[in-house]
Design an enzyme around this catalytic site. Structure first.
Site, PDB file in Angstrom:
ATOM      1  N   GLY B 265       0.807  -1.218   0.000  1.00  0.00           N
ATOM      2  CA  GLY B 265       0.000   0.000   0.000  1.00  0.00           C
ATOM      3  C   GLY B 265       0.839   1.264   0.000  1.00  0.00           C
ATOM      4  O   GLY B 265       2.065   1.233   0.146  1.00  0.00           O
ATOM      5  N   VAL B 266       0.152   2.370  -0.150  1.00  0.00           N
ATOM      6  CA  VAL B 266       0.794   3.674  -0.139  1.00  0.00           C
ATOM      7  C   VAL B 266       1.222   4.006   1.285  1.00  0.00           C
ATOM      8  O   VAL B 266       0.528   3.679   2.229  1.00  0.00           O
ATOM      9  CB  VAL B 266      -0.202   4.738  -0.639  1.00  0.00           C
ATOM     10  N   GLU B 290      -0.767  -1.183  -6.648  1.00  0.00           N
ATOM     11  CA  GLU B 290      -1.408  -0.021  -7.257  1.00  0.00           C
ATOM     12  C   GLU B 290      -0.410   1.114  -7.417  1.00  0.00           C
ATOM     13  O   GLU B 290      -0.590   2.002  -8.229  1.00  0.00           O
ATOM     14  CB  GLU B 290      -2.638   0.420  -6.456  1.00  0.00           C
ATOM     15  N   ASN B 380      -7.358   9.712   4.817  1.00  0.00           N
ATOM     16  CA  ASN B 380      -7.156   9.765   3.363  1.00  0.00           C
ATOM     17  C   ASN B 380      -8.332   9.123   2.612  1.00  0.00           C
ATOM     18  O   ASN B 380      -9.029   9.768   1.856  1.00  0.00           O
ATOM     19  CB  ASN B 380      -5.857   9.060   2.976  1.00  0.00           C
ATOM     20  N   GLY B 384      -7.160   1.456  -2.378  1.00  0.00           N
ATOM     21  CA  GLY B 384      -7.258   0.108  -2.928  1.00  0.00           C
ATOM     22  C   GLY B 384      -7.178  -0.981  -1.891  1.00  0.00           C
ATOM     23  O   GLY B 384      -7.221  -2.170  -2.224  1.00  0.00           O
TER      24      GLY B 384
END
Lengths: 504, 504
Positions: B265-266, B290, B380, B384
């Site tokens: 993930g980010v 992603e 945020n 995804g």
């Protein structure tokens, strides 16, 4: 006992025919057992009863995984005999439910499409025995399931041993109804080659090595009939609301008259809502569901449904007689698949299903509780509702706006347990109306849900909570007053009502 | 301004080159606008800034949908200029976040794989303008995106008009990096023909009717660099714990040395965990994510990662220079796809991803809050994480066990907001340890999470809650004391700590 030999195509397996008691003796303490059965259909019956009998004189416990819910043989009698240590992925019987909620059975409820992957990875397992109800074994060694497929294919593939309940009360016309397709391991599999629920992509039975079949027990026990209650005025209203919504979607160009493949969850409300199509103008419908209940066969008879695929057929006594006595009339209109396929996100998204499931309660922001009464006591399980709601073109949840004569509002400030998040719930229908949540932010959702779906007795109380939460949080993304968010449930426990003025 | 003509392959479009101010004038009050951009990469920049400028003299508002988060041009300057009415599906900028949590911007956070379907159905839209950053327009009229694809393909397909920001600061070596594949409508589409992330299934650009391109603005604004913080001792510990888990999985025969395609993930923690692979024995890894952050390129350089696919590349300043200055070295090792593909449940399940995402908080039963601080304020968005966690072979969530110097326990009795339910969370990792929740029932999960993952300062307090909840509910499926379940958050708000002894 009537003739069964012609149903066993592999003649060497005739030697394996034993009594239920003999088969039950093969199971050992601590075994992980995979059983056929999905929504009380196609479940093993006589071997579990023999196991329950055996438990009267011997202490042993097993883990039982199935397709979904079973009849009373396993989830009442075998459970109450103390034989079940761990149970998954779904149940719907008061017997085992009470034991689950007293800590006597360890229950793992899970997305129904996930089990097969867990078996492949060995998280469920190693499976010592698969006990599978069959209508026949073909000459080329395929086990033909009966009224459900569920997880039987994956259990058969991964189990060390297999016990067959050859149930001769099921008509042989079931042969050919099934479409068994099993994906390969992750990373080694191709796309599921289906672009239309009417396509057949698999075999009519489950291919196994006949050497794994250690016993065949002849059974004549019918499936336990389903116990759905007939539609009432309120479910009829909900059906009408939903049909009007579909009409609006057609006008908006988002649906055609054939709609999209329909999925409808297990239970009376979802069945009643489907029943509403009977008197509608909709035609040429396709059902792609996990279970085919009475309504689907009524819609086939009424010429409304062209084709229906699922992982099981579960019918009331009346419909059982009608359908199973005339199965040849339905043979080209229905199809039973493994639940990994019926509930597969790949297919649900590709086909663009319209998914209708029942909520136990939901909150003002659209989170849905499908499983836990007051957040603690398991009702049935999440079943396939998550598989469908997350991936459907339209994820619809239906519920009456109230329960227990009005003491409970089905719409609460915050659900006591979340099974489907705000991100997965598109449409909510109660007998009061419909909230279309697509594309809405939380505060927009709250307005739609309270205004359109809440029972009049609770509307003001919900607005009051919401408005104070907006104030308290400075109009934050999802206003809540955490000290009060679950107070309606607390009030229910303490005062037997969620109504504020009565609770004081 | 350097030469740009050679980047516009359709020569008739040279007439469409205008200033940012001129392009910004095309947008009207009330327009729904789809913009490129995913995790601050490949976003339109100069037209949004011109829109913000225009807003100084004129009142107008638009709805802005993007791939995911953007740089400050939209989510700070344009937002603070009061131009954004509705925003989706993801943001990560303090500017717009504060406005969202003050009710000044309506924010719809959604699964990133769901947007394209919502555009197809017209739930998002009708899209008046797509504003898309491009590195080139090919001779056959394809828009070649820059450092992200995000939703640009679906915006381009459904928008009435397109404005291109031709960003000549991006190297032309980006051409060929992209793999644009867009599924057809639901019910009319085939399987996504990918069985390996290294396969190319689409085109190098987005095919559009050139007549839809109403303006081309030349830009030289670089992507805002990502702001991840470097790994620290605790994230290193988490990485080591996770690597040891993978080693155990290999021993158990559930994974091979190449693992399965990795999604991360980010954010800083997920990046740091990936970084941990650098000094490990793992090789020949494939990333299917992603977003590709710094760690992925470091792992490519270290010979650990063979191929990496995602919807965007977001790098720190240092890595930007290194990677974009030498993109030819990475060209055959990376690939950018639409987020509908990178995050598609069909592919995530088929490929068997290992998915690593960050939790904001989680509860003793394994429910995860990814989005809402104290259940009310948006951080945020879900991004995804739901697409991946639900469908991954291994859904892993990482978080430090505490925050704010210990005033907050990341593990609480009940999360204040649920984004990922107990059904979707396989593995939890904190700096304290790992809880393997696969196949476990709620009470088993509670024991694993409290014992292995909670911070020592909170362990006793969690056990105390749990044990009293077991008692109060008669050992129900999921023990809770509803009047107390959210009291830790209430205590934090009132006493600035979740610690009971300090709160008294």
């Amino acid at each position: 006992m009537t003739n069964f030999e012609n149903r066993i195509g592999v003649k060497s397996l005739l030697d394996k025919v034993v009594t239920a008691d003999e088969a039950a003796k093969l199971i050992s303490d601590g075994d992980v057992v995979g059983m056929s059965g999905f929504t009380r259909a196609g479940d093993a019956k006589v071997v579990p009863m023999a196991l329950a009998e055996r438990a009267k004189n011997e202490k042993f416990q097993i883990d039982v995984y199935t397709g979904a819910s079973l009849g009373p043989e396993v989830d009442k009698y075998l459970a109450e005999a103390g034989v079940i240590r761990k149970r998954g992925p779904f149940q719907a019987d008061a017997g085992i439910r009470n034991m689950i909620n007293a800590g006597q059975v360890t229950y793992v409820d899970a997305h129904l499409s996930h089990n097969a992957e867990l078996v492949r990875q060995g998280i469920i397992g190693p499976i010592k025995y698969a006990i599978l109800e069959a209508v026949a074994i073909t000459e080329d060694g395929m086990i033909v399931p009966t009224t459900s497929v569920g997880n039987s294919n994956i259990f058969a593939e991964y189990a060390e041993n297999i016990i067959i309940e050859l149930n001769i009360s099921h008509p042989e016309t079931l042969i050919g109804i099934h479409d068994i397709y099993t994906p390969a391991e992750q990373g080694k599999r191709g796309p599921i080659p289906m672009t239309n629920p009417e396509q057949r992509i698999g075999t009519i039975g489950i291919k196994v090595d006949p050497a794994k079949i250690k016993a065949i027990v002849i059974s004549e026990e019918p499936d336990a009939p389903s116990m759905i209650v007939p539609p009432d005025e309120e479910t009829q209203t909900m059906a009408n609301i939903l049909l009007d919504f579909f009409r609006d979607e057609i006008k908006a160009g988002r649906l055609t008259n054939e709609l999209m493949p329909l999925q409808s969850g297990v239970g009376s409300v979802a069945n009643a809502v489907l029943d509403g199509f009977a008197d509608s103008e909709f035609e040429n419908l396709v059902v792609a569901s996990e279970v085919l209940q009475d309504a689907v066969f009524n819609l086939i008879d009424a010429g409304k449904v062209r084709f229906a695929a699922a992982a099981s057929i579960t019918l009331t006594k009346e419909l059982q007689e009608k359908v199973y006595g005339n199965l040849e009339n339905y043979a080209d209109k229905i199809c039973l698949r493994p639940q990994e396929i019926s509930n597969h996100p790949e297919l649900i998204r590709r086909l663009g299903l319209i998914s209708i499931n029942t909520a136990l309660e939901l909150d003002i922001y659209g989170n849905v509780n499908s499983t836990h009464v007051s957040g603690t006591k398991m009702m049935n399980g999440i079943g396939g509702s998550g598989d469908f709601a997350r991936n459907a073109r339209l994820g619809i949840f239906v519920t009456k706006s109230y329960a227990k004569g009005g003491a409970i509002s089905s719409i609460v400030p915050m659900v006591s347990h979340v099974d489907h998040t705000e991100h997965d719930v598109d449409i909510i229908v109660t007998e009061q109306g419909l909230a279309d949540l697509r594309g809405l932010a939380p505060k927009e959702r709250a307005a739609a849900i309270i205004e359109n779906c809440a029972h009049p007795d609770y509307k003001e109380q919900l607005w009051d909570y919401y408005n104070r939460a907006v104030e308290a949080t400075g109009n934050a993304q999802t206003p809540h007053i955490l000290s009060e968010a679950l107070s309606w449930h607390v009030s229910l426990a303490e005062n037997k009502t969620m109504k504020k003025e009565l609770a004081k």
